[in-house]
Design a protein around this motif. Sequence first.
Motif, mmCIF file in Angstrom:
data_model
loop_
_atom_site.group_PDB
_atom_site.id
_atom_site.type_symbol
_atom_site.label_atom_id
_atom_site.label_comp_id
_atom_site.label_asym_id
_atom_site.label_seq_id
_atom_site.Cartn_x
_atom_site.Cartn_y
_atom_site.Cartn_z
ATOM 1 N N LYS A 1 0.827 -1.214 0.000
ATOM 2 C CA LYS A 1 0.000 0.000 0.000
ATOM 3 C C LYS A 1 0.862 1.265 0.000
ATOM 4 O O LYS A 1 0.492 2.270 -0.618
ATOM 5 C CB LYS A 1 -0.934 0.002 1.203
ATOM 6 C CG LYS A 1 -2.068 -1.023 1.078
ATOM 7 C CD LYS A 1 -3.055 -0.930 2.231
ATOM 8 C CE LYS A 1 -4.219 -1.891 2.004
ATOM 9 N NZ LYS A 1 -5.221 -1.835 3.096
ATOM 10 N N SER A 2 2.023 1.204 0.657
ATOM 11 C CA SER A 2 2.896 2.380 0.672
ATOM 12 C C SER A 2 3.526 2.640 -0.688
ATOM 13 O O SER A 2 3.864 3.779 -1.020
ATOM 14 C CB SER A 2 3.996 2.193 1.728
ATOM 15 O OG SER A 2 4.882 1.146 1.359
ATOM 16 N N PRO B 1 -2.255 8.744 -5.192
ATOM 17 C CA PRO B 1 -2.035 9.962 -4.377
ATOM 18 C C PRO B 1 -3.200 10.214 -3.426
ATOM 19 O O PRO B 1 -4.333 9.788 -3.660
ATOM 20 C CB PRO B 1 -1.923 11.064 -5.430
ATOM 21 C CG PRO B 1 -1.515 10.365 -6.679
ATOM 22 C CD PRO B 1 -2.160 9.019 -6.626
ATOM 23 N N LYS B 2 -2.896 10.900 -2.346
ATOM 24 C CA LYS B 2 -3.911 11.188 -1.340
ATOM 25 C C LYS B 2 -5.072 11.952 -1.957
ATOM 26 O O LYS B 2 -4.886 12.906 -2.710
ATOM 27 C CB LYS B 2 -3.286 12.019 -0.207
ATOM 28 C CG LYS B 2 -4.126 12.056 1.047
ATOM 29 C CD LYS B 2 -3.366 12.701 2.184
ATOM 30 C CE LYS B 2 -4.186 12.676 3.469
ATOM 31 N NZ LYS B 2 -3.456 13.282 4.594
ATOM 32 N N GLY B 3 -6.271 11.516 -1.649
ATOM 33 C CA GLY B 3 -7.460 12.148 -2.198
ATOM 34 C C GLY B 3 -7.969 11.514 -3.470
ATOM 35 O O GLY B 3 -9.073 11.830 -3.930
#
Length: 327
Positions: A71-72, A77-79
């Motif tokens: 997952k990392s 991207p965030k969002g």
Amino acid sequence: TFSSIRLRALDPFPFRVGLTRVRAMGLPKRLRHDGPFSMDLLHDPRGWSLSLLKNALVWEIPRQCITFFVKSRCAPPKGVAPTPKQKEFMDCASSYVVSAVHAVVTTGLGIRIMATLWNAPTYDKFYVNEFTTDFAVVDLIERTNWLFFGYMMDDLAHVIVQYPKLGKMDMVAHHLVFITAAVLAGGAQIYMFQFSWLIVGEASTPLLTVKWFMRQASSANSPALVRVAAALRLGNHTTCASAAAALELFVAKIFIVVFFLVRVLAYGGGLAHTARHMRRGDFREIPTTPTHVVFGIILAGAGLNAMWFRLMMMKALGLGKYRAKTE
């Protein structure tokens, strides 16, 4: 007793002594071996539960570490919401990796157990008895059984939680029957040689992991597939799709061969060997319930293997419902 033990130790074919004494005295008496890895749910439920927890964590901790790593590295991207394929990869990759590692470990241990018991006295293959001297292999079997049982319980939980991503009802049934066999046979200390060829059947599992990762790479349009296909001399491919198809066919052929060797040939031979000795009455010293229940589970496993092998062959030959896909 001392002279008979010395005779077994000095004779290069110790099974002859065991068989001679068995013919003269009847079946050797079944004994309980309380080793460091023995299962005893009835008399030590707390210790049994702790052992299950420890052996489940052996597989669950690496699974969670792999999930965190995947997952990392692969999360969007965030969002940004992940695509269905990205979510499938992040959710399931760790299970396939751990499954392959478990298969390699248990197959290796199964081969070691099988080699150790291959020329052992006949009854040492079925249960711990009054003539058993090699308790090191009993401890190895029980340690391996805990690892196998812990993995099956841990994996079953993930199969159910993520149903049907990691498998459908046939996979649930497979896990349940072998969990039952591990508990009954492990608790009664029976079917020791049978355990070896049962877990050697896991040898085909890593190929399923390879196949799954190839499909994921194909979905991601990874150019690595073209390079791998070229390295394996599977033809010159200019697209990931054609390379993936060639690689999948290549792995599928190997999988069918390995599956046939370990889950049809070895499993079938082991089942025939067990049935022959059961008909001769060589299991009379073992409690009836676990003997018959575990044998029934072994038969059910043979049925599952036969069903899976039939489906694989029908798909490979383009028969039945797969015919339209090849025409």
